[in-house]
Design a protein around this motif. Structure first.
Motif, PDB file in Angstrom:
ATOM      1  N   THR A   7       0.832  -1.206   0.000  1.00 36.31           N
ATOM      2  CA  THR A   7       0.000   0.000   0.000  1.00 36.31           C
ATOM      3  C   THR A   7       0.866   1.256   0.000  1.00 36.31           C
ATOM      4  OG1 THR A   7      -1.738  -1.184   1.189  1.00 36.31           O
ATOM      5  CG2 THR A   7      -1.813   1.227   1.231  1.00 36.31           C
TER       6      THR A   7
ATOM      7  N   ILE B 206       1.113   4.572  -2.547  1.00 34.42           N
ATOM      8  CA  ILE B 206       0.975   5.933  -2.038  1.00 34.42           C
ATOM      9  C   ILE B 206       2.197   6.760  -2.426  1.00 34.42           C
ATOM     10  CG2 ILE B 206       0.865   7.328   0.057  1.00 34.42           C
ATOM     11  CD1 ILE B 206      -0.759   5.096   1.337  1.00 34.42           C
ATOM     12  N   CYS B 207       3.360   6.143  -2.330  1.00 34.00           N
ATOM     13  CA  CYS B 207       4.599   6.835  -2.707  1.00 34.00           C
ATOM     14  C   CYS B 207       4.595   7.189  -4.185  1.00 34.00           C
ATOM     15  CB  CYS B 207       5.800   5.960  -2.368  1.00 34.00           C
ATOM     16  SG  CYS B 207       7.399   6.670  -2.818  1.00 34.00           S
TER      17      CYS B 207
ATOM     18  N   THR C 208       2.550  10.460  -4.844  1.00 35.98           N
ATOM     19  CA  THR C 208       2.885  11.686  -4.128  1.00 35.98           C
ATOM     20  C   THR C 208       3.813  12.537  -4.968  1.00 35.98           C
ATOM     21  OG1 THR C 208       4.728  10.586  -3.020  1.00 35.98           O
ATOM     22  CG2 THR C 208       2.616  10.625  -1.865  1.00 35.98           C
TER      23      THR C 208
END
Length: 245
Positions: A225, A229-230, A233
């Motif tokens: 997960t 998310i990284c 960003t």
């Protein structure tokens, strides 16, 4: 839209459903084109022009009174002709000159007027620019800088791209590959500087290396997960995320 060549046929080739079979139409031979009374090119310029015309137009011979457009030339071929003219004779003619003087002899006369300054202009020499100091911005670079500094639209000028690699990664070899690409392509090493409010371009040295920031997610229980998310960003636009598999 006027045909450049006329070929007499006993009948038009047709497809099985009665339509014109364009692929079966014979290619026009040299006699099919509209020609003036042939007169061999005279002088070095006319001879060079005739060779360029013959190659671009796909004809066997070109006379000094032949018309470029009557032999099948069009605007796209005209641009190619002027480019070839610059390479062969080191002169630049405006496109309007070819339309005004489409015959070989007349066009050669315009080329010959270069030393008198009344026809074509000599092609400027392309010289390398030194990289010792700051360089002026191109129009595209200046527009980009305005969007970043005034419009606050830096994210729209970035091109994020992600790869998902599976298996063992040779990190040292990967970094060397990135550094090699970074060194070979000067455009990747251009940076904006603005001393005293005046923007310039500086070129980083070829051995500077591509800076890479790594985020190690292998120790996290939610590595999968966190990896995604990284990836979305802002930091992922210029960094690397790594998770254990």
């Amino acid at each position: 839209m006027v045909p450049a060549a006329f070929v007499r046929l006993e009948a038009l080739p047709l497809t099985p459903n009665g339509k014109l079979d364009r692929k079966a139409l014979p290619a026009p031979d040299d006699d099919a084109y509209a020609r003036r009374v042939y007169e061999a090119p005279q002088g070095e310029i006319e001879t060079a022009l005739a060779a360029i015309w013959a190659e671009l137009l796909g004809v066997e011979r070109v006379g000094r009174h032949d018309n470029f457009f009557e032999l099948g030339g069009h605007s796209l071929l005209a641009v190619r002709l002027l480019a070839r003219l610059t390479q062969a004779l080191a002169v630049e003619l405006p496109l309007a000159t070819l339309f005004a003087k489409p015959t070989l002899a007349d066009l050669a006369l315009s080329v010959g007027e270069v030393p008198n300054g009344s026809g074509a202009q000599p092609a400027p020499a392309i010289l390398p620019v030194g990289r010792d100091g700051a360089l002026p911005l191109s129009l595209c670079a200046a527009a980009s800088l305005v969007l970043v500094t005034v419009g606050r639209r830096q994210h729209e000028l970035q091109h994020p791209l992600g790869w998902r690699l599976r298996g063992r990664l040779e990190r040292a070899a990967w970094q060397r590959s990135l550094d090699r690409v970074f060194a070979r392509h000067e455009a990747l090493r251009n940076v904006f500087v603005a001393p005293q409010g005046r923007p310039w371009v500086e070129v980083l040295p070829a051995d500077a290396g591509l800076p890479v920031t790594e985020h190690d997610l292998s120790g996290r229980p939610d590595a999968e997960t966190a990896l995604w998310i990284c990836a979305v960003t802002r930091r992922a636009r210029r960094s690397t995320c790594r998770a254990a598999r």
